[in-house]
Scaffold this motif. Structure first.
Motif, PDB file in Angstrom:
ATOM      1  N   ASN A   4      40.541  47.588  53.089  1.00 34.81           N
ATOM      2  CA  ASN A   4      39.883  46.970  51.943  1.00 34.81           C
ATOM      3  C   ASN A   4      39.128  48.012  51.122  1.00 34.81           C
ATOM      4  OD1 ASN A   4      40.755  44.403  52.711  1.00 34.81           O
ATOM      5  ND2 ASN A   4      38.946  44.045  53.982  1.00 34.81           N
ATOM      6  N   VAL A   5      39.455  48.057  49.820  1.00 34.12           N
ATOM      7  CA  VAL A   5      38.834  49.063  48.953  1.00 34.12           C
ATOM      8  C   VAL A   5      38.342  48.485  47.629  1.00 34.12           C
ATOM      9  CG1 VAL A   5      40.221  50.929  49.948  1.00 34.12           C
ATOM     10  CG2 VAL A   5      41.070  49.706  47.923  1.00 34.12           C
ATOM     11  N   SER A   6      38.493  47.179  47.403  1.00 35.20           N
ATOM     12  CA  SER A   6      38.143  46.607  46.100  1.00 35.20           C
ATOM     13  C   SER A   6      36.642  46.318  46.014  1.00 35.20           C
ATOM     14  CB  SER A   6      38.937  45.320  45.845  1.00 35.20           C
ATOM     15  OG  SER A   6      38.304  44.210  46.447  1.00 35.20           O
ATOM     16  N   HIS A   7      36.224  45.856  44.838  1.00 38.04           N
ATOM     17  CA  HIS A   7      34.842  45.440  44.628  1.00 38.04           C
ATOM     18  C   HIS A   7      34.669  43.942  44.892  1.00 38.04           C
ATOM     19  CE1 HIS A   7      34.495  49.361  42.693  1.00 38.04           C
ATOM     20  NE2 HIS A   7      33.179  49.201  42.683  1.00 38.04           N
ATOM     21  N   GLY A   8      35.581  43.350  45.629  1.00 37.97           N
ATOM     22  CA  GLY A   8      35.493  41.936  45.977  1.00 37.97           C
ATOM     23  C   GLY A   8      36.709  41.140  45.575  1.00 37.97           C
ATOM     24  N   CYS A   9      37.538  41.721  44.718  1.00 41.81           N
ATOM     25  CA  CYS A   9      38.735  41.015  44.264  1.00 41.81           C
ATOM     26  C   CYS A   9      39.864  41.106  45.286  1.00 41.81           C
ATOM     27  CB  CYS A   9      39.209  41.591  42.931  1.00 41.81           C
ATOM     28  SG  CYS A   9      38.124  41.209  41.548  1.00 41.81           S
ATOM     29  N   VAL A  10      40.894  40.294  45.044  1.00 43.29           N
ATOM     30  CA  VAL A  10      42.133  40.369  45.815  1.00 43.29           C
ATOM     31  C   VAL A  10      43.082  41.272  45.034  1.00 43.29           C
ATOM     32  CG1 VAL A  10      44.043  39.073  46.815  1.00 43.29           C
ATOM     33  CG2 VAL A  10      41.760  38.030  46.707  1.00 43.29           C
ATOM     34  N   ASN A  11      43.226  42.516  45.496  1.00 45.73           N
ATOM     35  CA  ASN A  11      44.121  43.478  44.852  1.00 45.73           C
ATOM     36  C   ASN A  11      45.546  43.286  45.331  1.00 45.73           C
ATOM     37  OD1 ASN A  11      42.102  46.556  44.596  1.00 45.73           O
ATOM     38  ND2 ASN A  11      41.847  44.551  43.668  1.00 45.73           N
ATOM     39  N   VAL A  12      46.493  43.267  44.407  1.00 43.72           N
ATOM     40  CA  VAL A  12      47.910  43.247  44.743  1.00 43.72           C
ATOM     41  C   VAL A  12      48.622  44.270  43.860  1.00 43.72           C
ATOM     42  CG1 VAL A  12      47.968  40.863  45.570  1.00 43.72           C
ATOM     43  CG2 VAL A  12      48.296  41.317  43.150  1.00 43.72           C
ATOM     44  N   SER A  13      49.848  44.600  44.215  1.00 45.91           N
ATOM     45  CA  SER A  13      50.603  45.586  43.442  1.00 45.91           C
ATOM     46  C   SER A  13      50.968  45.025  42.076  1.00 45.91           C
ATOM     47  CB  SER A  13      51.870  45.977  44.190  1.00 45.91           C
ATOM     48  OG  SER A  13      52.795  44.893  44.196  1.00 45.91           O
ATOM     49  N   PRO A  14      51.286  45.881  41.105  1.00 45.30           N
ATOM     50  CA  PRO A  14      51.661  45.381  39.784  1.00 45.30           C
ATOM     51  C   PRO A  14      52.825  44.393  39.812  1.00 45.30           C
ATOM     52  CG  PRO A  14      51.155  47.709  39.655  1.00 45.30           C
ATOM     53  CD  PRO A  14      51.135  47.356  41.119  1.00 45.30           C
TER      54      PRO A  14
ATOM     55  N   LYS B  34      40.169  33.965  54.260  1.00 43.45           N
ATOM     56  CA  LYS B  34      39.440  33.842  55.525  1.00 43.45           C
ATOM     57  C   LYS B  34      39.237  35.208  56.168  1.00 43.45           C
ATOM     58  CE  LYS B  34      43.332  33.075  58.743  1.00 43.45           C
ATOM     59  NZ  LYS B  34      43.887  32.170  59.773  1.00 43.45           N
ATOM     60  N   GLY B  35      38.164  35.292  56.963  1.00 50.72           N
ATOM     61  CA  GLY B  35      37.932  36.471  57.783  1.00 50.72           C
ATOM     62  C   GLY B  35      37.141  37.586  57.144  1.00 50.72           C
ATOM     63  N   THR B  36      36.515  37.357  56.012  1.00 46.84           N
ATOM     64  CA  THR B  36      35.720  38.407  55.374  1.00 46.84           C
ATOM     65  C   THR B  36      34.253  38.289  55.789  1.00 46.84           C
ATOM     66  OG1 THR B  36      35.125  37.168  53.378  1.00 46.84           O
ATOM     67  CG2 THR B  36      37.258  38.285  53.388  1.00 46.84           C
ATOM     68  N   GLY B  37      33.438  39.219  55.314  1.00 46.39           N
ATOM     69  CA  GLY B  37      32.030  39.236  55.711  1.00 46.39           C
ATOM     70  C   GLY B  37      31.121  38.445  54.804  1.00 46.39           C
ATOM     71  N   ASP B  38      31.670  37.634  53.906  1.00 42.74           N
ATOM     72  CA  ASP B  38      30.834  36.893  52.964  1.00 42.74           C
ATOM     73  C   ASP B  38      31.376  35.479  52.813  1.00 42.74           C
ATOM     74  OD1 ASP B  38      28.671  36.881  50.954  1.00 42.74           O
ATOM     75  OD2 ASP B  38      30.285  36.578  49.521  1.00 42.74           O
ATOM     76  N   LYS B  39      30.474  34.487  52.877  1.00 41.64           N
ATOM     77  CA  LYS B  39      30.895  33.087  52.715  1.00 41.64           C
ATOM     78  C   LYS B  39      30.763  32.684  51.257  1.00 41.64           C
ATOM     79  CE  LYS B  39      29.961  28.378  54.354  1.00 41.64           C
ATOM     80  NZ  LYS B  39      31.152  27.966  53.663  1.00 41.64           N
ATOM     81  N   LEU B  40      31.756  31.975  50.757  1.00 33.62           N
ATOM     82  CA  LEU B  40      31.737  31.487  49.388  1.00 33.62           C
ATOM     83  C   LEU B  40      30.534  30.579  49.165  1.00 33.62           C
ATOM     84  CD1 LEU B  40      33.297  31.150  46.652  1.00 33.62           C
ATOM     85  CD2 LEU B  40      34.396  29.152  47.691  1.00 33.62           C
TER      86      LEU B  40
ATOM     87  N   HIS C  75      31.176  45.564  49.242  1.00 31.22           N
ATOM     88  CA  HIS C  75      31.449  44.509  48.258  1.00 31.22           C
ATOM     89  C   HIS C  75      32.432  43.498  48.849  1.00 31.22           C
ATOM     90  CE1 HIS C  75      29.591  47.130  45.242  1.00 31.22           C
ATOM     91  NE2 HIS C  75      30.374  48.096  45.666  1.00 31.22           N
ATOM     92  N   PRO C  76      32.067  42.784  49.906  1.00 30.22           N
ATOM     93  CA  PRO C  76      33.035  41.905  50.576  1.00 30.22           C
ATOM     94  C   PRO C  76      33.519  40.762  49.686  1.00 30.22           C
ATOM     95  CG  PRO C  76      30.820  41.441  51.348  1.00 30.22           C
ATOM     96  CD  PRO C  76      30.721  42.680  50.503  1.00 30.22           C
ATOM     97  N   SER C  77      34.794  40.421  49.854  1.00 31.13           N
ATOM     98  CA  SER C  77      35.323  39.231  49.198  1.00 31.13           C
ATOM     99  C   SER C  77      34.722  37.997  49.855  1.00 31.13           C
ATOM    100  CB  SER C  77      36.845  39.188  49.332  1.00 31.13           C
ATOM    101  OG  SER C  77      37.440  40.337  48.771  1.00 31.13           O
ATOM    102  N   SER C  78      34.693  36.905  49.133  1.00 33.78           N
ATOM    103  CA  SER C  78      34.163  35.660  49.675  1.00 33.78           C
ATOM    104  C   SER C  78      35.236  34.929  50.461  1.00 33.78           C
ATOM    105  CB  SER C  78      33.660  34.751  48.545  1.00 33.78           C
ATOM    106  OG  SER C  78      32.560  35.326  47.890  1.00 33.78           O
ATOM    107  N   SER C  79      34.864  34.429  51.635  1.00 33.32           N
ATOM    108  CA  SER C  79      35.757  33.585  52.418  1.00 33.32           C
ATOM    109  C   SER C  79      35.505  32.128  52.059  1.00 33.32           C
ATOM    110  CB  SER C  79      35.516  33.788  53.920  1.00 33.32           C
ATOM    111  OG  SER C  79      36.122  34.976  54.380  1.00 33.32           O
TER     112      SER C  79
END
Length: 405
Positions: A335-345, A364-370, A274-278
């Protein structure tokens, strides 16, 4: 692009009331400023449209002006009861645009006065009747709200339902107006479907910019026998500069405010499946608490329903920045998310409290282009590519400016 990769594939944030050229006719007097129409030398000639006695005129009609040998000094439009209609002359002097759509099935009288260099004046008058209320309408929306403050990458987004076909876009675009203070050049660009058109300057808005927008599409022919449902407009402000940059290689987000790095956050992006979009996105919506429900669109066995805090939408397909206490151990590492940018609470709350709708986020640098149009994406194109989407030729001086993407 993964459908609903992280969050819900919810409805778009509500668009309201709309935006054309770099200067906007707005409510005001009928007097024409000194910078108005100045014509070539010769005998004073003046003609106006609509033609006298014309019936069935669209509610968006403008008072057309053709002058030579002088300049227009006054345009006045009155309804059948003698009430004045406010409006403003276009910058090129070709017509006078009423400040709001005209009323259906009503008669109006327009009077235009021009004067030559010797002070001799000429006045032309025309009377016309507007069409009945349109039976078929194009729904419209404007993603800009009065008195709100937005980030420096906030595009002006006007929406159409159904979308506007290519052959009809130029006429619609001519009725979209933007004023910026301080003045900054800009251009419109359509998505391929014609359901949205974006306006942006070559570079991010200057902090503190005041925007006045009008989509003067009420009663405007939009193609296929349809007419725009109503005029839409808003006045808003651009706030301070805040830019977020996410690097998949380092698994970090750098937050830059007013040109200075204020914090670096560990992130976890989309897992390989589930790559994030670059690309360069914009914060479109903020929710302190929500529920991500992907049960309807996810493959069997992969859907989930999860309570989420401090969610900031980046795409229509469901990619967000949000608090992810379950992935803190992976943040900054894998990377473990379903595409989102996960950050701490704690980082999610800190960021949520600082951001504005319209703040830019570059990943930048992910496997999927926006995918263009998956969110407010005008900044994901170079300026030279962006202006190619205009339905009206963009002056070379503007098209060749250095841009930002």
């Amino acid at each position: 692009m993964a459908l609903a990769a992280c969050g819900d594939d919810a409805k778009k944030p509500g668009a309201v009331g709309g935006a054309g050229s770099s200067s906007a006719p707005a409510p005001g007097s009928s007097a024409v400023p000194e910078s108005g129409v100045v014509a070539a030398d010769g005998p004073l000639k003046l003609s106006v449209t609509p033609a006298a006695g014309k019936k069935g005129v669209p509610l968006s009609t403008e008072i057309g002006v053709d002058v030579s040998g002088g300049k227009v000094t006054t345009v006045a439009l009155k309804d059948a009861k003698g009430k004045a209609v406010a409006g403003e002359l276009r910058e090129d002097g070709s017509s006078w645009v009423p400040a709001k759509a005209l009323t259906a099935s009503k008669t109006y009288e327009a009077s235009v006065t021009a004067v030559d260099s010797a002070g001799v004046s000429k006045t032309e008058t025309t009377t016309f009747t507007t069409m009945a209320k349109p039976a078929k309408k194009t729904g419209t929306g404007l993603y800009l709200f009065d008195d709100h403050t937005y980030g420096v990458a906030m595009p002006i987004v006007v929406e159409f339902n159904p979308g506007i076909k290519k052959k009809d876009r130029a006429a619609v675009q001519k009725r979209l107006f933007v004023k910026s203070e301080p003045a900054q050049p800009g251009a419109w660009s359509w998505t391929s479907t014609g359901t949205q058109v974006y306006y942006r300057p070559p570079k991010f808005w200057e902090p503190g910019t005041k925007l006045t927008v009008r989509a003067a599409v009420g009663g405007l022919p939009t193609g296929g026998g349809r007419y725009g449902d109503q005029d839409r407009g808003a006045s808003a402000k651009i706030g301070r500069s805040l830019v977020m940059k996410v690097d998949n290689k380092t698994k970090k987000m750098t937050v830059v405010e007013s040109g200075k790095t204020v914090r670096t956050l560990a992130v976890s992006l989309g897992a390989p499946k589930h790559p994030s979009s670059s690309g360069t996105m914009v914060v479109m919506e903020k929710m302190a608490a929500t529920v991500f429900d992907t049960m309807d669109e996810a493959p069997p066995g992969e859907g989930y329903v999860t309570d989420i805090e401090y969610a900031q939408r980046l795409t229509w397909s469901g990619q967000y920045i949000h608090s992810a206490p379950w992935s803190v151990g992976a943040q900054g590492r894998r990377n473990v998310s379903h595409g989102c940018v996960n950050v701490s609470p704690s980082n999610a709350k800190w960021l949520f409290d600082k951001t504005l709708i319209g703040d830019p986020v570059t990943v930048k640098g992910t496997g999927d282009k926006l995918a263009y149009g998956n969110g407010w994406t005008p900044w994901d194109l170079s300026w030279k590519e962006f202006v190619k989407g205009s339905a009206i030729a963009v002056p070379a001086e503007l098209a060749n400016q250095d841009g930002q993407s």
